[in-house]
Design a protein around this motif. Sequence first.
Motif, short mmCIF file in Angstrom:
data_model
loop_
_atom_site.label_atom_id
_atom_site.label_comp_id
_atom_site.label_asym_id
_atom_site.label_seq_id
_atom_site.Cartn_x
_atom_site.Cartn_y
_atom_site.Cartn_z
N VAL A 41 0.90 -0.96 0.17
CA VAL A 41 0.02 0.01 -0.21
C VAL A 41 0.84 1.29 0.20
O VAL A 41 0.50 2.16 -0.72
N PHE A 42 1.65 1.25 0.81
CA PHE A 42 2.64 2.54 1.07
C PHE A 42 3.50 2.82 -0.36
O PHE A 42 3.96 3.76 -0.56
N MET A 43 3.98 1.68 -0.97
CA MET A 43 4.85 1.83 -1.99
C MET A 43 3.96 2.27 -3.45
O MET A 43 4.69 2.47 -4.53
N GLY A 44 2.86 2.54 -3.10
CA GLY A 44 2.08 2.99 -4.37
C GLY A 44 2.34 4.33 -4.55
O GLY A 44 2.60 4.68 -5.70
N ILE A 45 3.16 5.17 -3.91
CA ILE A 45 3.55 6.30 -4.36
C ILE A 45 4.76 6.17 -5.25
O ILE A 45 4.80 6.98 -6.33
#
Length: 644
Positions: free
Chosen positions: A389-393
């Motif tokens: 989820v956090f690596m979506g950026i």
Amino acid sequence: MESGSRSMHRLTATIIWPILFLFLIHAAHCFYLPGVAPEDFQKGDPLKVKVNKLTSIKTQLPYSYYSLPFCPPEKIVDSAENLGEVLRGDRIENSPYVFKMREPHMCTVLCRITLDAKTAKLFKEKIDDEYRVNMILDNLPLVVPIRRLDQDSSTVYQLGYHVGLKGQYSGSKEEKYFIHNHLAFTVKYHRDPQTDSARIVGFEVKPYSIKHEYEGKWNEKSRLTTCDPHNKRTVVNSNTPQEVEAKKEIIFTYDVEYQESDVKWASRWDAYLLMNDDQIHWFSIVNSLMIVLFLSGMVAMIMLRTLYRDISRYNELETQEEAQEETGWKLLHGDVFRPPSNSDLLCVYVGTGVQFLGMVLVTMIFAVFGFLSPSNRGGLMTAMLLLWVFMGIFAGYASARLYKMFKGAEWKKLAFRTACMFPGIVFAIFFVLNAIIWGQKSSGAVPFGTMFALVLMWFGISVPLVFVGGYVGFKKPAIEDPVKTNKIPRQIPEQAWYMNPTFSILIGGILPFGAVFIELFFILTSIWLNQFYYIFGFLFLVFIILLITCAEITIVLCYFQLCSEDYLWWWRSYLTSGSSALYLFLYTTFYFFTKLEITKLVSGLLYFGYMLIASYAFFVLTGTIGFYACFWFTRLIYSSVKID
């Protein structure tokens, strides 16, 4: 443009960062489990024995402990579980077993039940499918010690004990079902001589099937004639096992014995983690690494020498006639950076691969430092989901940068496809598989609340982060090509059979798969044969070797392709290393038919469904590595030659 920037900042400040903060708190909670820190027990302190799911390597469908009519406590209380535990199908509940530290007791009656036709059928089905009962004491799983006569009488451990067994008895040719209704527990502890406190370092059991007998009519004070609770060990006076049949009564009993151990609390998991043959494991991994390193060194040496000679020769051409007669990759300078067909889709896949690569790298680092050890149940899966989820950026940033280089303009549309395409396909497969599990009434079915949480993580965090990354990536200046692209595309000459795209792509996937296939065996064994996987240091080395191998084999084949005057390298570079996922799926098929004993259609569908998801993820990961390696390589060589 400024108003768009301000609105994006407002969106980030008002929506994304508060959600991120809440999920970081949730992540910290998920990494912490009660019982992970050492707990000191004094003599007589009560010990909480918890029951977990019933598992079978034949069906791969977990069920809750109380789905069978085992003895229940006065009130069944579910333990708090993290996201990873729920997805694994863990259902941890309290039990009626009463343990007191260093106070052994023998032949304790748990309860007495009378089977009807329905409950007898349930027990028989679970015995047929070789289901095991899992329990937990002080965060240690219950194991059955098994002595192996083929290896100097060494002891191995089996997770959980079988519900029962099936076989012939008393000369009867008919196979009957027998239940394990007597459990002889052994709790091992390490005692501190100064404080006399103790820490639990082992939890073992030996199951027995005993047809208990008693005098007169049954009541709470009835004394069993088949065992003597006053002895240090239960004396079984009956050689008759407890048969599973309708209208049969079953008396459940248990013993608790305590053994002092020299094993310290910090080393208590060592016995659990050494369930596999370590020598074969280590030798296979080292052998695989040495072969791949040797091949990678050869490939790198050949490429460096050949490229150096090519660049020197191209830069030494002086006359126009020599330039016109020259062949090879230099002639493609006007077409090599021409945007590919379906460039939007390529950008989506590359961005998704960057997201996956970031998730795997950070997860590996956490695992190597011991944060995701098997003692932290569900920690690995929870970490992977949160990191995804956090690596979506980074996914949004990578796809937008590439998209702008291809002269794209609709970055919002691209960001939405990047955020939804891969997760959408995976979620669709997962939803179908979950519906199948739910139809089997298995505890492995993900509850509605957890499913809603996954969707919230996806659309509440991942999608906005991809948009933030896409906005930042698109705002940056476009990546400039080292050479100019001609307006009219160059005609590609007829290629030799070995440079056929399909052939070269399939050849390119063999070496990356060869780097991981031995380690893959142990990973599949830990997932499908209910064993622990713990050598994360070696796994991290194998992963690094996989990165190097994907990059080098893609560069080599890309170089051969350019030398054949074929400039359509964009998609081929992605598919070359990505084709290793095809070999991975074929290997999982081979593993299914040679190592597993799955006979049910539902279980087979679950296996191939989850392996399809894993292969698809492996394709995205390896394809992105190959693409970026080739992207760097082409920019490097074309910026090194003189173009008139």
